[in-house]
Motif scaffolding. Sequence first.
Motif, PDB file in Angstrom:
ATOM      1  N   ASN A 167     -35.968   4.232 -10.874  1.00  0.00           N
ATOM      2  CA  ASN A 167     -35.496   4.935  -9.683  1.00  0.00           C
ATOM      3  C   ASN A 167     -34.650   3.952  -8.878  1.00  0.00           C
ATOM      4  OD1 ASN A 167     -37.331   7.302 -10.097  1.00  0.00           O
ATOM      5  ND2 ASN A 167     -38.865   5.719  -9.798  1.00  0.00           N
ATOM      6  N   VAL A 168     -33.356   4.269  -8.752  1.00  0.00           N
ATOM      7  CA  VAL A 168     -32.431   3.365  -8.080  1.00  0.00           C
ATOM      8  C   VAL A 168     -31.776   4.099  -6.922  1.00  0.00           C
ATOM      9  CG1 VAL A 168     -30.396   1.903  -8.349  1.00  0.00           C
ATOM     10  CG2 VAL A 168     -31.950   2.231 -10.286  1.00  0.00           C
ATOM     11  N   LEU A 169     -31.776   3.472  -5.769  1.00  0.00           N
ATOM     12  CA  LEU A 169     -31.066   3.995  -4.605  1.00  0.00           C
ATOM     13  C   LEU A 169     -29.873   3.100  -4.374  1.00  0.00           C
ATOM     14  CD1 LEU A 169     -34.447   3.952  -3.833  1.00  0.00           C
ATOM     15  CD2 LEU A 169     -33.477   5.706  -2.367  1.00  0.00           C
ATOM     16  N   LEU A 170     -28.711   3.711  -4.146  1.00  0.00           N
ATOM     17  CA  LEU A 170     -27.505   2.913  -3.943  1.00  0.00           C
ATOM     18  C   LEU A 170     -26.440   3.726  -3.234  1.00  0.00           C
ATOM     19  CD1 LEU A 170     -25.386   4.087  -6.248  1.00  0.00           C
ATOM     20  CD2 LEU A 170     -26.729   2.648  -7.737  1.00  0.00           C
ATOM     21  N   ASP A 171     -25.463   3.016  -2.700  1.00  0.00           N
ATOM     22  CA  ASP A 171     -24.310   3.637  -2.058  1.00  0.00           C
ATOM     23  C   ASP A 171     -23.107   3.471  -2.972  1.00  0.00           C
ATOM     24  OD1 ASP A 171     -25.868   4.145   0.211  1.00  0.00           O
ATOM     25  OD2 ASP A 171     -25.278   2.271   1.165  1.00  0.00           O
ATOM     26  N   SER A 172     -22.307   4.541  -3.093  1.00  0.00           N
ATOM     27  CA  SER A 172     -21.113   4.499  -3.929  1.00  0.00           C
ATOM     28  C   SER A 172     -20.099   5.503  -3.411  1.00  0.00           C
ATOM     29  CB  SER A 172     -21.474   4.835  -5.382  1.00  0.00           C
ATOM     30  OG  SER A 172     -20.307   4.910  -6.175  1.00  0.00           O
ATOM     31  N   ASP A 173     -18.828   5.232  -3.688  1.00  0.00           N
ATOM     32  CA  ASP A 173     -17.786   6.192  -3.348  1.00  0.00           C
ATOM     33  C   ASP A 173     -17.359   7.006  -4.566  1.00  0.00           C
ATOM     34  OD1 ASP A 173     -16.475   4.172  -4.668  1.00  0.00           O
ATOM     35  OD2 ASP A 173     -14.967   3.837  -3.121  1.00  0.00           O
ATOM     36  N   LEU A 174     -18.024   6.795  -5.702  1.00  0.00           N
ATOM     37  CA  LEU A 174     -17.726   7.568  -6.909  1.00  0.00           C
ATOM     38  C   LEU A 174     -18.334   8.963  -6.818  1.00  0.00           C
ATOM     39  CD1 LEU A 174     -18.481   4.942  -9.724  1.00  0.00           C
ATOM     40  CD2 LEU A 174     -16.231   5.736  -8.956  1.00  0.00           C
ATOM     41  N   PRO A 175     -17.700   9.947  -7.433  1.00  0.00           N
ATOM     42  CA  PRO A 175     -18.348  11.259  -7.548  1.00  0.00           C
ATOM     43  C   PRO A 175     -19.513  11.176  -8.538  1.00  0.00           C
ATOM     44  CG  PRO A 175     -16.185  11.301  -8.589  1.00  0.00           C
ATOM     45  CD  PRO A 175     -16.349   9.940  -7.960  1.00  0.00           C
ATOM     46  N   GLU A 176     -20.388  12.142  -8.486  1.00  0.00           N
ATOM     47  CA  GLU A 176     -21.638  12.113  -9.245  1.00  0.00           C
ATOM     48  C   GLU A 176     -21.449  11.841 -10.740  1.00  0.00           C
ATOM     49  OE1 GLU A 176     -24.630  15.522 -10.570  1.00  0.00           O
ATOM     50  OE2 GLU A 176     -24.591  15.242  -8.398  1.00  0.00           O
ATOM     51  N   ALA A 177     -20.609  12.595 -11.414  1.00  0.00           N
ATOM     52  CA  ALA A 177     -20.445  12.437 -12.863  1.00  0.00           C
ATOM     53  C   ALA A 177     -19.909  11.049 -13.217  1.00  0.00           C
ATOM     54  CB  ALA A 177     -19.533  13.524 -13.427  1.00  0.00           C
ATOM     55  N   ALA A 178     -18.956  10.568 -12.437  1.00  0.00           N
ATOM     56  CA  ALA A 178     -18.397   9.236 -12.692  1.00  0.00           C
ATOM     57  C   ALA A 178     -19.440   8.154 -12.436  1.00  0.00           C
ATOM     58  CB  ALA A 178     -17.162   9.001 -11.823  1.00  0.00           C
ATOM     59  N   LEU A 179     -20.247   8.330 -11.408  1.00  0.00           N
ATOM     60  CA  LEU A 179     -21.298   7.362 -11.111  1.00  0.00           C
ATOM     61  C   LEU A 179     -22.333   7.340 -12.230  1.00  0.00           C
ATOM     62  CD1 LEU A 179     -22.697   5.314  -9.280  1.00  0.00           C
ATOM     63  CD2 LEU A 179     -23.756   7.250  -8.071  1.00  0.00           C
ATOM     64  N   SER A 180     -22.751   8.506 -12.685  1.00  0.00           N
ATOM     65  CA  SER A 180     -23.718   8.582 -13.775  1.00  0.00           C
ATOM     66  C   SER A 180     -23.197   7.840 -15.003  1.00  0.00           C
ATOM     67  CB  SER A 180     -24.004  10.046 -14.111  1.00  0.00           C
ATOM     68  OG  SER A 180     -24.876  10.130 -15.189  1.00  0.00           O
ATOM     69  N   ALA A 181     -21.941   8.077 -15.370  1.00  0.00           N
ATOM     70  CA  ALA A 181     -21.342   7.412 -16.527  1.00  0.00           C
ATOM     71  C   ALA A 181     -21.232   5.907 -16.306  1.00  0.00           C
ATOM     72  CB  ALA A 181     -19.966   8.014 -16.819  1.00  0.00           C
ATOM     73  N   ALA A 182     -20.844   5.496 -15.114  1.00  0.00           N
ATOM     74  CA  ALA A 182     -20.704   4.068 -14.813  1.00  0.00           C
ATOM     75  C   ALA A 182     -22.054   3.358 -14.869  1.00  0.00           C
ATOM     76  CB  ALA A 182     -20.059   3.876 -13.443  1.00  0.00           C
ATOM     77  N   LEU A 183     -23.096   3.994 -14.371  1.00  0.00           N
ATOM     78  CA  LEU A 183     -24.424   3.380 -14.414  1.00  0.00           C
ATOM     79  C   LEU A 183     -24.940   3.287 -15.846  1.00  0.00           C
ATOM     80  CD1 LEU A 183     -26.036   5.079 -11.283  1.00  0.00           C
ATOM     81  CD2 LEU A 183     -25.167   2.742 -11.471  1.00  0.00           C
ATOM     82  N   THR A 184     -24.730   4.328 -16.633  1.00  0.00           N
ATOM     83  CA  THR A 184     -25.130   4.299 -18.037  1.00  0.00           C
ATOM     84  C   THR A 184     -24.408   3.164 -18.764  1.00  0.00           C
ATOM     85  OG1 THR A 184     -25.668   6.659 -18.090  1.00  0.00           O
ATOM     86  CG2 THR A 184     -25.131   5.627 -20.203  1.00  0.00           C
ATOM     87  N   ARG A 185     -23.128   3.023 -18.482  1.00  0.00           N
ATOM     88  CA  ARG A 185     -22.323   1.962 -19.104  1.00  0.00           C
ATOM     89  C   ARG A 185     -22.838   0.574 -18.672  1.00  0.00           C
ATOM     90  NH1 ARG A 185     -18.073   4.298 -18.153  1.00  0.00           N
ATOM     91  NH2 ARG A 185     -17.550   3.415 -16.144  1.00  0.00           N
ATOM     92  N   ALA A 186     -23.110   0.389 -17.391  1.00  0.00           N
ATOM     93  CA  ALA A 186     -23.593  -0.902 -16.884  1.00  0.00           C
ATOM     94  C   ALA A 186     -24.925  -1.284 -17.527  1.00  0.00           C
ATOM     95  CB  ALA A 186     -23.729  -0.857 -15.359  1.00  0.00           C
ATOM     96  N   ILE A 187     -25.823  -0.316 -17.648  1.00  0.00           N
ATOM     97  CA  ILE A 187     -27.129  -0.580 -18.279  1.00  0.00           C
ATOM     98  C   ILE A 187     -26.935  -0.914 -19.752  1.00  0.00           C
ATOM     99  CG2 ILE A 187     -29.332   0.473 -18.906  1.00  0.00           C
ATOM    100  CD1 ILE A 187     -28.994   2.114 -16.214  1.00  0.00           C
ATOM    101  N   GLY A 188     -26.045  -0.201 -20.406  1.00  0.00           N
ATOM    102  CA  GLY A 188     -25.767  -0.481 -21.810  1.00  0.00           C
ATOM    103  C   GLY A 188     -25.225  -1.879 -22.015  1.00  0.00           C
ATOM    104  N   GLU A 189     -24.301  -2.288 -21.153  1.00  0.00           N
ATOM    105  CA  GLU A 189     -23.698  -3.615 -21.285  1.00  0.00           C
ATOM    106  C   GLU A 189     -24.697  -4.727 -20.976  1.00  0.00           C
ATOM    107  OE1 GLU A 189     -20.264  -3.379 -18.746  1.00  0.00           O
ATOM    108  OE2 GLU A 189     -19.235  -1.984 -20.110  1.00  0.00           O
ATOM    109  N   GLU A 190     -25.521  -4.534 -19.980  1.00  0.00           N
ATOM    110  CA  GLU A 190     -26.448  -5.586 -19.562  1.00  0.00           C
ATOM    111  C   GLU A 190     -27.724  -5.635 -20.402  1.00  0.00           C
ATOM    112  OE1 GLU A 190     -28.113  -8.782 -17.693  1.00  0.00           O
ATOM    113  OE2 GLU A 190     -26.061  -8.065 -17.478  1.00  0.00           O
ATOM    114  N   PHE A 191     -28.278  -4.473 -20.741  1.00  0.00           N
ATOM    115  CA  PHE A 191     -29.585  -4.430 -21.403  1.00  0.00           C
ATOM    116  C   PHE A 191     -29.515  -3.963 -22.854  1.00  0.00           C
ATOM    117  CE2 PHE A 191     -30.291  -3.884 -16.835  1.00  0.00           C
ATOM    118  CZ  PHE A 191     -31.222  -4.876 -16.579  1.00  0.00           C
ATOM    119  N   ASP A 192     -28.315  -3.640 -23.317  1.00  0.00           N
ATOM    120  CA  ASP A 192     -28.112  -3.159 -24.686  1.00  0.00           C
ATOM    121  C   ASP A 192     -28.966  -1.923 -24.982  1.00  0.00           C
ATOM    122  OD1 ASP A 192     -26.826  -3.201 -27.151  1.00  0.00           O
ATOM    123  OD2 ASP A 192     -28.428  -4.386 -28.079  1.00  0.00           O
ATOM    124  N   LEU A 193     -28.973  -0.988 -24.029  1.00  0.00           N
ATOM    125  CA  LEU A 193     -29.723   0.260 -24.159  1.00  0.00           C
ATOM    126  C   LEU A 193     -28.826   1.425 -23.778  1.00  0.00           C
ATOM    127  CD1 LEU A 193     -33.033  -0.715 -22.316  1.00  0.00           C
ATOM    128  CD2 LEU A 193     -32.734  -0.473 -24.795  1.00  0.00           C
TER     129      LEU A 193
END
Length: 176
Positions: free
Chosen positions: A45-71
């Motif tokens: 459960n992550v709380l954060l502030d962003s100026d991205l729209p929902e779909a773009a934020l979801s994709a960006a977070l998935t990408r960040a987790i994939g790059e950092e944790f290889d998941l």
Amino acid sequence: MTTRYVALLRAINLGATRRVSMPRLREVLSFRGYGDVRTHLASGNVLLDSDLPEAALSAALTRAIGEEFDLDVPVVVRTAQELGDVLAADPLGELVTDPSRYSVTFFAEPLDPDRVAAAPAYEGAVLALRDRELYLWLPDGFRAGPAAGVRWDRVLGQAGTNRNWNTVRTLVELAA
């Protein structure tokens, strides 16, 4: 415009696999420019502030987790307001006697009402659909009773991520 979001990570830290360190996740997301990054519990459960729209934020977070944790971790996002609306709607609240056995499954897309209506009935389980959320009351708990172990993603046609009512309530408080 910056928006306060709650990001719900699916299926992490459920055992020895798919481990995501919450302190490291906060560091990674802060480094990537998200504001006021906080986590609640180790269940994603992550709380954060962003100026991205929902779909773009979801994709960006998935990408960040994939790059950092290889998941490959699907992320469902709600604004703080949307999460508050989920709590306020509470369609099964009058039935619930134990909030730890009451939950909400969050989906990225609206569920097909016909598919929800066609879901098999499980003794004791009560479901209520609200757009992109499925409220689920299991009085016998998630590990006991006829509805325990049901693969709701298969029944409903899309994967979501589940949070118990106590967690939803806390996330709404933290996001305010």
